[in-house]
Every structure is written in C-alpha cells, then in structure tokens.
Enzyme design. Structure first.
Site, PDB file in Angstrom:
ATOM      1  N   TYR A  66      38.453   5.430   0.457  1.00  0.00           N
ATOM      2  CA  TYR A  66      37.145   4.872   0.060  1.00  0.00           C
ATOM      3  C   TYR A  66      36.340   5.908  -0.724  1.00  0.00           C
ATOM      4  CZ  TYR A  66      37.945   0.468   2.265  1.00  0.00           C
ATOM      5  OH  TYR A  66      38.467  -0.767   2.541  1.00  0.00           O
ATOM      6  N   ARG A  69      37.518   5.878  -4.280  1.00  0.00           N
ATOM      7  CA  ARG A  69      36.981   4.719  -4.994  1.00  0.00           C
ATOM      8  C   ARG A  69      35.482   4.901  -5.270  1.00  0.00           C
ATOM      9  NH1 ARG A  69      38.854  -0.141  -1.372  1.00  0.00           N
ATOM     10  NH2 ARG A  69      37.641  -1.331  -2.884  1.00  0.00           N
ATOM     11  N   GLN A 100      34.282 -11.418  -4.150  1.00  0.00           N
ATOM     12  CA  GLN A 100      35.135 -10.698  -3.194  1.00  0.00           C
ATOM     13  C   GLN A 100      34.955  -9.192  -3.385  1.00  0.00           C
ATOM     14  OE1 GLN A 100      39.301 -12.707  -3.067  1.00  0.00           O
ATOM     15  NE2 GLN A 100      38.361 -13.323  -4.979  1.00  0.00           N
ATOM     16  N   ASN A 101      34.246  -8.827  -4.459  1.00  0.00           N
ATOM     17  CA  ASN A 101      34.124  -7.409  -4.781  1.00  0.00           C
ATOM     18  C   ASN A 101      33.085  -6.734  -3.890  1.00  0.00           C
ATOM     19  OD1 ASN A 101      35.905  -8.072  -6.720  1.00  0.00           O
ATOM     20  ND2 ASN A 101      34.456  -8.024  -8.411  1.00  0.00           N
ATOM     21  N   VAL A 102      33.369  -5.483  -3.581  1.00  0.00           N
ATOM     22  CA  VAL A 102      32.488  -4.734  -2.690  1.00  0.00           C
ATOM     23  C   VAL A 102      31.662  -3.715  -3.477  1.00  0.00           C
ATOM     24  CG1 VAL A 102      34.032  -5.048  -0.713  1.00  0.00           C
ATOM     25  CG2 VAL A 102      34.328  -3.028  -2.169  1.00  0.00           C
ATOM     26  N   HIS A 118      33.427 -10.092   1.114  1.00  0.00           N
ATOM     27  CA  HIS A 118      34.268  -9.022   1.679  1.00  0.00           C
ATOM     28  C   HIS A 118      33.477  -7.744   1.934  1.00  0.00           C
ATOM     29  CE1 HIS A 118      38.273 -11.010   0.204  1.00  0.00           C
ATOM     30  NE2 HIS A 118      37.767 -11.595   1.270  1.00  0.00           N
ATOM     31  N   CYS A 126      28.230   1.781  11.978  1.00  0.00           N
ATOM     32  CA  CYS A 126      28.752   2.447  13.174  1.00  0.00           C
ATOM     33  C   CYS A 126      29.745   1.515  13.865  1.00  0.00           C
ATOM     34  CB  CYS A 126      27.586   2.767  14.110  1.00  0.00           C
ATOM     35  SG  CYS A 126      28.125   3.499  15.660  1.00  0.00           S
ATOM     36  N   SER A 193      43.336 -12.792  -8.140  1.00  0.00           N
ATOM     37  CA  SER A 193      44.731 -13.240  -8.049  1.00  0.00           C
ATOM     38  C   SER A 193      44.841 -14.496  -7.199  1.00  0.00           C
ATOM     39  CB  SER A 193      45.601 -12.125  -7.462  1.00  0.00           C
ATOM     40  OG  SER A 193      45.100 -11.755  -6.191  1.00  0.00           O
ATOM     41  N   GLU A 219      46.044 -13.512 -16.827  1.00  0.00           N
ATOM     42  CA  GLU A 219      47.350 -14.159 -16.636  1.00  0.00           C
ATOM     43  C   GLU A 219      47.189 -15.369 -15.719  1.00  0.00           C
ATOM     44  OE1 GLU A 219      49.489 -10.847 -14.947  1.00  0.00           O
ATOM     45  OE2 GLU A 219      48.814 -11.358 -12.920  1.00  0.00           O
TER      46      GLU A 219
HETATM   47  C1  BJW Z   1      41.604  -9.730 -14.929  1.00  0.00           C
HETATM   48  C2  BJW Z   1      41.277  -8.620 -15.727  1.00  0.00           C
HETATM   49  C3  BJW Z   1      40.339  -8.832 -16.749  1.00  0.00           C
HETATM   50  C4  BJW Z   1      42.702  -7.975 -14.272  1.00  0.00           C
HETATM   51  N1  BJW Z   1      39.822 -10.056 -16.919  1.00  0.00           N
HETATM   52  N2  BJW Z   1      41.081 -10.921 -15.128  1.00  0.00           N
HETATM   53  C5  BJW Z   1      49.628 -13.423   7.234  1.00  0.00           C
HETATM   54  C6  BJW Z   1      49.441 -12.306   8.035  1.00  0.00           C
HETATM   55  C7  BJW Z   1      48.174 -11.749   8.264  1.00  0.00           C
HETATM   56  C8  BJW Z   1      47.070 -12.290   7.699  1.00  0.00           C
HETATM   57  C9  BJW Z   1      47.269 -13.397   6.901  1.00  0.00           C
HETATM   58  C10 BJW Z   1      48.497 -13.973   6.670  1.00  0.00           C
HETATM   59  N3  BJW Z   1      48.351 -15.047   5.867  1.00  0.00           N
HETATM   60  C11 BJW Z   1      47.049 -15.128   5.580  1.00  0.00           C
HETATM   61  C12 BJW Z   1      46.394 -14.143   6.213  1.00  0.00           C
HETATM   62  C13 BJW Z   1      44.976 -13.873   6.152  1.00  0.00           C
HETATM   63  C14 BJW Z   1      44.681 -12.736   5.214  1.00  0.00           C
HETATM   64  C15 BJW Z   1      45.332 -13.008   3.858  1.00  0.00           C
HETATM   65  O1  BJW Z   1      44.828 -13.753   3.056  1.00  0.00           O
HETATM   66  N4  BJW Z   1      46.482 -12.416   3.581  1.00  0.00           N
HETATM   67  C16 BJW Z   1      47.240 -12.724   2.368  1.00  0.00           C
HETATM   68  C17 BJW Z   1      47.205 -11.550   1.390  1.00  0.00           C
HETATM   69  C18 BJW Z   1      48.638 -13.049   2.806  1.00  0.00           C
HETATM   70  N5  BJW Z   1      43.252 -12.743   5.134  1.00  0.00           N
HETATM   71  C19 BJW Z   1      42.505 -12.076   6.000  1.00  0.00           C
HETATM   72  O2  BJW Z   1      42.982 -11.353   6.860  1.00  0.00           O
HETATM   73  C20 BJW Z   1      41.032 -12.320   5.904  1.00  0.00           C
HETATM   74  N6  BJW Z   1      40.527 -12.661   7.174  1.00  0.00           N
HETATM   75  C21 BJW Z   1      40.904 -13.770   7.799  1.00  0.00           C
HETATM   76  O3  BJW Z   1      41.669 -14.575   7.308  1.00  0.00           O
HETATM   77  O4  BJW Z   1      40.351 -13.921   9.041  1.00  0.00           O
HETATM   78  C22 BJW Z   1      40.998 -14.826   9.927  1.00  0.00           C
HETATM   79  C23 BJW Z   1      42.182 -14.087  10.551  1.00  0.00           C
HETATM   80  C24 BJW Z   1      41.936 -13.202  11.568  1.00  0.00           C
HETATM   81  C25 BJW Z   1      43.010 -12.541  12.175  1.00  0.00           C
HETATM   82  C26 BJW Z   1      44.313 -12.750  11.690  1.00  0.00           C
HETATM   83  C27 BJW Z   1      44.532 -13.595  10.624  1.00  0.00           C
HETATM   84  C28 BJW Z   1      43.460 -14.278  10.041  1.00  0.00           C
HETATM   85  C29 BJW Z   1      40.297 -11.084   5.439  1.00  0.00           C
HETATM   86  C30 BJW Z   1      40.659 -10.710   4.041  1.00  0.00           C
HETATM   87  C31 BJW Z   1      39.967  -9.409   3.664  1.00  0.00           C
HETATM   88  C32 BJW Z   1      40.445  -8.890   2.317  1.00  0.00           C
HETATM   89  N7  BJW Z   1      39.995  -7.564   2.163  1.00  0.00           N
HETATM   90  C33 BJW Z   1      40.222  -6.882   0.889  1.00  0.00           C
HETATM   91  C34 BJW Z   1      39.704  -5.442   1.018  1.00  0.00           C
HETATM   92  C35 BJW Z   1      38.177  -5.455   0.974  1.00  0.00           C
HETATM   93  C36 BJW Z   1      37.596  -4.110   1.157  1.00  0.00           C
HETATM   94  C37 BJW Z   1      37.911  -3.174   0.031  1.00  0.00           C
HETATM   95  O5  BJW Z   1      37.625  -3.443  -1.163  1.00  0.00           O
HETATM   96  O6  BJW Z   1      38.466  -2.135   0.344  1.00  0.00           O
HETATM   97  O7  BJW Z   1      39.548  -7.566  -0.163  1.00  0.00           O
HETATM   98  S1  BJW Z   1      41.932  -6.928   0.349  1.00  0.00           S
HETATM   99  C38 BJW Z   1      41.567  -7.106  -1.363  1.00  0.00           C
HETATM  100  O8  BJW Z   1      42.036  -8.400  -1.861  1.00  0.00           O
HETATM  101  C39 BJW Z   1      40.042  -7.134  -1.462  1.00  0.00           C
HETATM  102  C40 BJW Z   1      39.806  -8.180  -2.497  1.00  0.00           C
HETATM  103  O9  BJW Z   1      38.495  -8.683  -2.377  1.00  0.00           O
HETATM  104  C41 BJW Z   1      40.886  -9.196  -2.206  1.00  0.00           C
HETATM  105  C42 BJW Z   1      41.205 -10.089  -3.359  1.00  0.00           C
HETATM  106  O10 BJW Z   1      41.726  -9.367  -4.417  1.00  0.00           O
HETATM  107  P1  BJW Z   1      41.308  -9.741  -5.914  1.00  0.00           P
HETATM  108  O11 BJW Z   1      39.893  -9.475  -6.129  1.00  0.00           O
HETATM  109  O12 BJW Z   1      41.793 -11.100  -6.226  1.00  0.00           O
HETATM  110  O13 BJW Z   1      42.095  -8.620  -6.736  1.00  0.00           O
HETATM  111  P2  BJW Z   1      43.625  -8.621  -7.217  1.00  0.00           P
HETATM  112  O14 BJW Z   1      43.946  -7.231  -7.558  1.00  0.00           O
HETATM  113  O15 BJW Z   1      44.496  -9.304  -6.254  1.00  0.00           O
HETATM  114  O16 BJW Z   1      43.603  -9.510  -8.532  1.00  0.00           O
HETATM  115  C43 BJW Z   1      42.949  -9.083  -9.699  1.00  0.00           C
HETATM  116  C44 BJW Z   1      43.038 -10.196 -10.719  1.00  0.00           C
HETATM  117  O17 BJW Z   1      42.271  -9.834 -11.848  1.00  0.00           O
HETATM  118  C45 BJW Z   1      44.478 -10.463 -11.198  1.00  0.00           C
HETATM  119  O18 BJW Z   1      44.717 -11.859 -11.167  1.00  0.00           O
HETATM  120  C46 BJW Z   1      44.462  -9.945 -12.644  1.00  0.00           C
HETATM  121  O19 BJW Z   1      45.328 -10.680 -13.485  1.00  0.00           O
HETATM  122  C47 BJW Z   1      43.022 -10.151 -13.008  1.00  0.00           C
HETATM  123  N8  BJW Z   1      42.472  -9.291 -14.066  1.00  0.00           N
HETATM  124  N9  BJW Z   1      41.950  -7.544 -15.329  1.00  0.00           N
HETATM  125  C48 BJW Z   1      40.170 -11.078 -16.164  1.00  0.00           C
HETATM  126  N10 BJW Z   1      39.929  -7.820 -17.611  1.00  0.00           N
END
Ligand code: BJW
Length: 252
Positions: A66, A69, A100-102, A118, A126, A193, A219
């Site tokens: 962190y 970042r 979803q951005n932090v 997120h 704490c 994504s 994409e």
């Molecule tokens: C462009 C570009 C340009 C590039 N122009 N576009 C199986 C096992 C365990 C859990 C799960 C499971 N199945 C489902 C789950 C639940 C899990 C989940 O979804 N997992 C999947 C990945 C499988 N979700 C959770 O656990 C959530 N909680 C939950 O469901 O609670 C209930 C529960 C409790 C207990 C057990 C199970 C469920 C919580 C999710 C929290 C996500 N946290 C993060 C980190 C946040 C903190 C930090 O920043 O450090 O959030 S992970 C990360 O992914 C972050 C993001 O917000 C999130 C989404 O990512 P994002 O923003 O989409 O980024 P990318 O990189 O994926 O995509 C970028 C995109 O931009 C791409 O498409 C590019 O093409 C595009 N791009 N340049 C336009 N210029």
C-alpha cells in the site's frame, strides 16, 4: 456503430446517468490496474496482499504494498475521464459515480455524488477500536518496513480502509450504489474488467431495470456481452469525447 450514432441513440430528455468505474480510469493518471498487461497482479498474488488472511500473516508486506501505491498516488492527478464525469454531474444528468477505485481521484476532480464501494486507500483504520486516520502523506508512505499503530488506543495495528477479498462491502455504501443503479436509465461502465463481485453484478441489474448500458474499455470484458454499446479505446479520450457529443446533441 460509430460514436455519433450511439450518442444519438442514447440522448433523450430526463437522462439519469450512473457511472460504474474501475481502475482503468486512473491508468492515465499513473495508477496501475490490477489485471491485464502491466496489472499489479502480474507481479503480486492477490491472495498474498488483498485478503484479511494475508494481513494477519504478513502485515509488513501488505503495508509496504500500500505504501508503494501511495507513493505513486501522491503524484497522481485526475485525468480528462475523471473530469468528464464531474461535468456530467454539473450539467445535472450524472446522478452518481459508483467507483471500485480507492484512489480518491473522483473527489479531487470535483465530483460530489460518489460511492467508494471498495473503500479509500488514503485512510487507515484501527483493527480493534475502529478509529480512522489519514495516512496519505509522504512520511508515512516512505516508512517502509514499519507497522503503523492506532493513535487513539495506541495498542492495535492500523490497516488500510479498503475492502479485501472475502470481506463484505459496507452495507450503507452498497445500498447507495444499488439506489443509483435503480434510478439510472443510462449506465456507463468504465475501465473495469467486470470480474469482481458483487460489483460485477450491477450492470446486469441496471439492464434488468431497463437502463441502457454503454461500456468504455480498451478491450472486451464479460460486461461487453450485456452492454448495448461497447466503446473500445482509452477512456481518458473516448469518455470526454462521448460526453462532449452528448451535451451537443442535448443542447446543454
Ligand atoms: C482501461 C484503460 C483505459 C485499462 N481506458 N479501460 C470465489 C472464492 C472467494 C471469493 C469469491 C469467489 N467467487 C466470488 C468471490 C467473491 C469475490 C470475487 O469477486 N472474486 C472474484 C475475483 C472471483 N469478491 C469478494 O470477496 C468481495 N466481497 C464479497 O463478495 O463479500 C461476500 C463474501 C464474503 C466472504 C466470502 C465470499 C464472499 C470483495 C471484493 C473486494 C475487492 N477488492 C479489491 C482490492 C481493493 C483494495 C485495493 O485497491 O487494494 O478491489 S481487488 C481489486 O479488483 C480492487 C478493484 O476495485 C477490483 C476490480 O478491479 P478493476 O477495477 O476492474 O481493475 P482490473 O485491473 O481488473 O481491470 C482494469 C480494466 O481497465 C481492464 O478491463 C482494462 O482493459 C481496462 N483499462 N486501461 C479504459 N485507459
């Protein structure tokens, strides 16, 4: 279909636009995405960093990630895509940004109706007494290898105020996000994504409630198949262009 034709199709009176945003919007501000080419998960494993178990096992590793970042974020500024969403709100047709951005860049760009589902990287909380404090300063970010303790109870560790995998989203924020989706008749899905749940379910919900879905990404994603229109290209270019044409078409 070209952008002009898409704009003509979606422009109508009483537009209520919600934007669902992911890390791709901040790429042009210098913030890395998670997945894909140059994504953070290419160098790190999500399960080693973005889970409560990872923090229990190795809090220094997690904090140092962190910090790395934060050092990038301290130099980052909103880009034209963030600014375009602020203009959308100012014209009265952007009702909310569900991000979803932090990184807090929407707020710096001047957008007001934001829900950060997120969490917020600029705050730490704490692990025990729930005290919150800001840590977005270079001193904190440079202190590699050190663990931060709560300034209130002075006993327990601070953790980043973000939502990790296996953690639930803040219920108030989630309700607010759902409210925006329920009220919207045009959903922009920008730079995500679309693989992380529950947020990834929102475009489908919007669609079921009759909204038009327009995706902006470099994409195709799993959201593309349910989107009415996919605009492929960097959103820092395509989004301001689209919004500018929309204002023109609507005469606002
Ligand atoms: C462009 C570009 C340009 C590039 N122009 N576009 C199986 C096992 C365990 C859990 C799960 C499971 N199945 C489902 C789950 C639940 C899990 C989940 O979804 N997992 C999947 C990945 C499988 N979700 C959770 O656990 C959530 N909680 C939950 O469901 O609670 C209930 C529960 C409790 C207990 C057990 C199970 C469920 C919580 C999710 C929290 C996500 N946290 C993060 C980190 C946040 C903190 C930090 O920043 O450090 O959030 S992970 C990360 O992914 C972050 C993001 O917000 C999130 C989404 O990512 P994002 O923003 O989409 O980024 P990318 O990189 O994926 O995509 C970028 C995109 O931009 C791409 O498409 C590019 O093409 C595009 N791009 N340049 C336009 N210029």
């Amino acid at each position: 279909m070209n952008v002009d034709s898409i704009v003509r199709k979606v422009a109508k009176s009483n537009l209520k636009i919600t934007s669902l945003v992911g890390s791709g919007i901040s790429k042009a501000s210098g913030m890395p995405t998670f997945r894909g080419e140059d994504g953070m998960w290419n160098n790190y494993k999500a399960q080693d960093l973005a889970t409560p178990f990872a923090f229990q096992k190795n809090p220094i590793l997690v904090w140092d990630w962190y910090r790395a970042r934060m050092r990038i974020l301290l130099k980052a500024k909103p880009n034209p895509a963030h600014q375009a969403l602020t203009e959308l709100e100012a014209k009265g047709i952007g009702i909310g940004v569900v991000t979803q951005n932090v990184d807090g860049l929407h707020e710096i760009a001047g957008t007001q109706n934001i829900v950060e589902v997120h969490g917020r990287i600029r705050y730490a909380r704490c692990i025990s007494c729930n005290h919150y404090e800001r840590w977005d300063n270079s001193e904190f970010a440079e202190n590699v290898g050190e663990l931060p303790y709560c300034s209130e109870c002075k006993i327990n560790l601070l953790r980043p105020d973000v939502v990790w995998f296996h953690e639930t989203l803040d219920p108030d924020k989630w309700t607010k996000a759902q409210n925006y989706i329920e009220q919207t008749n045009l959903l922009f899905v920008i730079g995500t994504s679309g693989v992380v749940y529950p947020v990834a379910s929102l475009p489908q919900v919007a669609k079921q409630m009759g909204a038009i879905v327009v995706e902006f990404n470099i994409e195709e994603t799993p959201i593309s198949s349910i989107s009415d229109y996919s605009i492929i290209g960097p959103c820092e270019k395509t989004l301001p262009e689209f919004i500018g044409k929309l204002f023109e078409e609507m005469g606002i």
